[in-house]
Write a protein that holds these residues in place. Sequence first.
Motif, PDB file in Angstrom:
ATOM      1  N   ILE A  25      94.782 -32.115  54.218  1.00 56.07           N
ATOM      2  CA  ILE A  25      96.163 -31.810  53.811  1.00 56.07           C
ATOM      3  C   ILE A  25      96.586 -30.415  54.262  1.00 56.07           C
ATOM      4  CG2 ILE A  25      97.660 -31.436  51.814  1.00 56.07           C
ATOM      5  CD1 ILE A  25      96.003 -33.557  50.340  1.00 56.07           C
ATOM      6  N   ILE A  26      95.759 -29.403  54.009  1.00 59.92           N
ATOM      7  CA  ILE A  26      96.100 -28.007  54.291  1.00 59.92           C
ATOM      8  C   ILE A  26      95.567 -27.632  55.666  1.00 59.92           C
ATOM      9  CG2 ILE A  26      95.857 -25.616  53.527  1.00 59.92           C
ATOM     10  CD1 ILE A  26      95.374 -26.688  50.698  1.00 59.92           C
ATOM     11  N   ARG A  27      96.437 -27.159  56.531  1.00 61.43           N
ATOM     12  CA  ARG A  27      96.035 -26.839  57.897  1.00 61.43           C
ATOM     13  C   ARG A  27      95.367 -25.469  58.017  1.00 61.43           C
ATOM     14  NH1 ARG A  27      97.488 -30.373  61.556  1.00 61.43           N
ATOM     15  NH2 ARG A  27      97.306 -28.890  63.267  1.00 61.43           N
ATOM     16  N   ASN A  28      95.643 -24.567  57.093  1.00 61.49           N
ATOM     17  CA  ASN A  28      95.037 -23.242  57.115  1.00 61.49           C
ATOM     18  C   ASN A  28      93.605 -23.333  56.587  1.00 61.49           C
ATOM     19  OD1 ASN A  28      94.279 -20.574  56.829  1.00 61.49           O
ATOM     20  ND2 ASN A  28      96.231 -19.940  55.948  1.00 61.49           N
ATOM     21  N   TYR A  29      92.630 -22.990  57.429  1.00 66.52           N
ATOM     22  CA  TYR A  29      91.211 -23.152  57.108  1.00 66.52           C
ATOM     23  C   TYR A  29      90.802 -22.327  55.890  1.00 66.52           C
ATOM     24  CZ  TYR A  29      86.140 -22.910  57.882  1.00 66.52           C
ATOM     25  OH  TYR A  29      84.782 -22.957  57.740  1.00 66.52           O
ATOM     26  N   THR A  30      91.156 -21.064  55.868  1.00 63.97           N
ATOM     27  CA  THR A  30      90.759 -20.171  54.779  1.00 63.97           C
ATOM     28  C   THR A  30      91.395 -20.590  53.455  1.00 63.97           C
ATOM     29  OG1 THR A  30      90.658 -18.398  56.402  1.00 63.97           O
ATOM     30  CG2 THR A  30      90.569 -17.759  54.094  1.00 63.97           C
ATOM     31  N   LEU A  31      92.667 -20.910  53.494  1.00 63.83           N
ATOM     32  CA  LEU A  31      93.369 -21.338  52.286  1.00 63.83           C
ATOM     33  C   LEU A  31      92.773 -22.636  51.741  1.00 63.83           C
ATOM     34  CD1 LEU A  31      95.712 -20.888  50.304  1.00 63.83           C
ATOM     35  CD2 LEU A  31      97.125 -22.252  51.848  1.00 63.83           C
ATOM     36  N   ALA A  32      92.468 -23.560  52.632  1.00 61.35           N
ATOM     37  CA  ALA A  32      91.865 -24.827  52.203  1.00 61.35           C
ATOM     38  C   ALA A  32      90.504 -24.598  51.541  1.00 61.35           C
ATOM     39  CB  ALA A  32      91.728 -25.775  53.388  1.00 61.35           C
ATOM     40  N   CYS A  33      89.729 -23.649  52.067  1.00 58.60           N
ATOM     41  CA  CYS A  33      88.422 -23.346  51.472  1.00 58.60           C
ATOM     42  C   CYS A  33      88.574 -22.747  50.076  1.00 58.60           C
ATOM     43  CB  CYS A  33      87.644 -22.394  52.372  1.00 58.60           C
ATOM     44  SG  CYS A  33      87.082 -23.128  53.900  1.00 58.60           S
ATOM     45  N   PHE A  34      89.494 -21.801  49.918  1.00 61.31           N
ATOM     46  CA  PHE A  34      89.694 -21.185  48.606  1.00 61.31           C
ATOM     47  C   PHE A  34      90.216 -22.197  47.584  1.00 61.31           C
ATOM     48  CE2 PHE A  34      89.825 -16.960  50.792  1.00 61.31           C
ATOM     49  CZ  PHE A  34      88.807 -16.384  50.050  1.00 61.31           C
ATOM     50  N   VAL A  35      91.204 -22.982  47.966  1.00 60.47           N
ATOM     51  CA  VAL A  35      91.776 -23.965  47.048  1.00 60.47           C
ATOM     52  C   VAL A  35      90.733 -25.025  46.690  1.00 60.47           C
ATOM     53  CG1 VAL A  35      93.540 -25.753  46.810  1.00 60.47           C
ATOM     54  CG2 VAL A  35      94.130 -23.560  47.834  1.00 60.47           C
ATOM     55  N   ILE A  39      89.559 -25.836  42.866  1.00 59.93           N
ATOM     56  CA  ILE A  39      89.748 -27.174  42.297  1.00 59.93           C
ATOM     57  C   ILE A  39      88.401 -27.809  41.947  1.00 59.93           C
ATOM     58  CG2 ILE A  39      90.526 -29.516  42.837  1.00 59.93           C
ATOM     59  CD1 ILE A  39      92.882 -28.268  44.294  1.00 59.93           C
ATOM     60  N   SER A  40      87.412 -27.644  42.811  1.00 61.68           N
ATOM     61  CA  SER A  40      86.080 -28.190  42.514  1.00 61.68           C
ATOM     62  C   SER A  40      85.492 -27.540  41.265  1.00 61.68           C
ATOM     63  CB  SER A  40      85.141 -27.969  43.695  1.00 61.68           C
ATOM     64  OG  SER A  40      85.582 -28.658  44.827  1.00 61.68           O
ATOM     65  N   LEU A  41      85.695 -26.249  41.122  1.00 56.97           N
ATOM     66  CA  LEU A  41      85.217 -25.523  39.937  1.00 56.97           C
ATOM     67  C   LEU A  41      85.853 -26.064  38.669  1.00 56.97           C
ATOM     68  CD1 LEU A  41      83.842 -22.944  38.632  1.00 56.97           C
ATOM     69  CD2 LEU A  41      85.998 -21.813  39.110  1.00 56.97           C
ATOM     70  N   VAL A  42      87.155 -26.236  38.686  1.00 51.25           N
ATOM     71  CA  VAL A  42      87.862 -26.737  37.506  1.00 51.25           C
ATOM     72  C   VAL A  42      87.424 -28.164  37.180  1.00 51.25           C
ATOM     73  CG1 VAL A  42      90.140 -27.379  36.620  1.00 51.25           C
ATOM     74  CG2 VAL A  42      89.835 -25.206  37.803  1.00 51.25           C
ATOM     75  N   PHE A  43      87.361 -29.036  38.198  1.00 56.74           N
ATOM     76  CA  PHE A  43      86.933 -30.415  37.956  1.00 56.74           C
ATOM     77  C   PHE A  43      85.511 -30.478  37.403  1.00 56.74           C
ATOM     78  CE2 PHE A  43      89.946 -32.650  41.161  1.00 56.74           C
ATOM     79  CZ  PHE A  43      90.955 -32.627  40.214  1.00 56.74           C
TER      80      PHE A  43
END
Length: 89
Positions: A25-35, A39-43
Amino acid sequence: MEKIQFPVIILCVLSIVVSCILHKIIRNYTLACFVSGIISLVFFHIIGIFVVGHLDPFFLIASLKIAIITFAIALVVGIPFVCKRYNSK
């Protein structure tokens, strides 16, 4: 030799699935890694609450370790997505 515990397997599978979806979904590599890490942490904590019945007393320490692991997994999972986008241009 110690057996790998089931929560570690759940964390890895959850992180890989979330990373794949977000890198798509997110094309920015760094942003996708942080998000993906967040999200994985919260789940993972939500799953832990359902399994144990309460939040772990040391969840802040666990959160730091989980964030590092999920971010590292997101970095590795995102490499094929970046290569595919680079080669398609």
